[in-house]
Design an enzyme around this catalytic site. Structure first.
Site, PDB file in Angstrom:
ATOM      1  N   HIS A 120       0.822  -1.132   0.111  1.00 62.13           N
ATOM      2  CA  HIS A 120      -0.097   0.098  -0.038  1.00 62.13           C
ATOM      3  C   HIS A 120       0.572   1.026  -0.489  1.00 62.13           C
ATOM      4  CE1 HIS A 120      -3.799  -1.794   0.339  1.00 62.13           C
ATOM      5  NE2 HIS A 120      -3.508  -2.373   1.883  1.00 62.13           N
ATOM      6  N   CYS A 162       0.104   2.363  -4.455  1.00 63.14           N
ATOM      7  CA  CYS A 162      -1.076   3.745  -4.541  1.00 63.14           C
ATOM      8  C   CYS A 162       0.412   5.396  -4.201  1.00 63.14           C
ATOM      9  CB  CYS A 162      -2.350   4.141  -3.917  1.00 63.14           C
ATOM     10  SG  CYS A 162      -3.734   2.576  -4.207  1.00 63.14           S
TER      11      CYS A 162
END
Length: 301
Positions: A120, A162
């Site tokens: 992430h 991301c």
């Protein structure tokens, strides 16, 4: 008044003085040059490729599909003759220890270094198992004189994460493609020639290079934006990366490969979430940040 000849002589003396000060004030590292346009990929080993695969987190959702990415990239890099090392769900402390130990290894007989991380992320930060860390922590151990045995060698970082929550809606374009002759000459024109390196004694010189030279970072998406991952097939970016490296990794120049990866992600992928208008039919654009100074090939050893 000095004439132009005297003025040139003064400038030459000043330049010589400045050069001597540069080399006197810094540690001199010897770099072996084979071909000024290409990195030397004739070392005994290809080099280390570290894969950080993060699926489970203390404070974030599970990244389903990342194990498919990990198995895929591990196989591809092994085929390219890298010494592949896989680490799963490391804490920030453990990840730092791996990077520290890696920078202290002797890479003298290696062509390059590669680091792949799948996790992430957000704006300029990545997630370890327990907390976040700044993205530049990945390469700070390997730039400048921090790792002398990698000086003058390519240091390659690939980041599947991301970089924010913005979604790319894309734009509609109409493209007219003129079909080219599909002869051998067309295929050859799309590939850069591999370096022809004649055997013999390498030339050894001393020179100064920027501390951030020879570093490349490729992000799966551009700043501020979401990066897509299929829970069963893996992320768009890693799928494209593996496909291109598997097909052309030994015969195309690296930036040509990465441009093809960007094109694949940009043109061939689109989100399909029909029950969510905000997430449906969204696009993704990878981002390449290159401080490479030469061409990179991975020829078979």
């Amino acid at each position: 008044m000095m004439d132009s000849h005297d003025d040139d002589a003064v400038r030459q003396r000043l330049q010589a003085s400045n050069d001597s000060q540069i080399f006197a004030s810094a540690t001199i590292h010897e770099v072996q040059l084979v071909d000024d346009a290409h990195y030397d990929m004739r070392h005994e080993r290809r080099g280390v490729a570290v894969i950080f695969n993060h699926r489970h987190f203390l404070h974030a959702s599970e990244r389903k599909g990342t194990d498919e990415d990990c198995a895929n990239i591990e196989q591809v890099l092994s085929n390219l003759q890298f010494d592949v090392r896989v680490y799963k769900d490391l804490t920030k402390k453990k990840l730092k220890e791996v990077l520290d130990a890696l920078s202290e290894e002797d890479h003298k007989n290696n062509d390059c270094l590669m680091v792949v991380i799948m996790t992430h992320g957000d704006d300029d930060v990545l997630y370890a198992h327990d907390t976040t860390f700044n993205v530049d922590r990945l390469w700070e151990n390997f730039v400048g004189s921090a790792c002398p045995s990698l000086l003058g060698k390519p240091k390659l970082f690939f980041i599947q994460a991301c970089r924010g929550s913005n979604l790319d809606e894309g734009v509609q374009v109409q493209q007219f493609i003129q079909q080219a002759d599909r002869g051998a000459s067309t295929s050859a024109a799309r590939e850069l020639p591999q370096p022809i390196i004649h055997p013999g004694r390498s030339k050894s010189i001393q020179h100064a290079i920027p501390s951030m030279a020879d570093l490349l970072v490729m992000y799966s998406t551009y700043k501020g934006h979401f990066s897509w991952r299929n829970p069963s097939r893996g992320s768009w970016f890693v799928q494209a990366l593996c496909s291109e490296l598997r097909t052309h990794g030994n015969n195309r120049e690296l930036l040509q490969l990465l441009t093809a990866i960007s094109r694949t992600v940009a043109y061939n992928f689109q989100s399909h979430v029909p029950n969510n208008d905000n997430m449906n039919q969204r696009k993704q654009m990878p981002c390449i940040v290159s401080m490479l100074t030469k061409l990179v090939y991975f020829p078979k050893k």
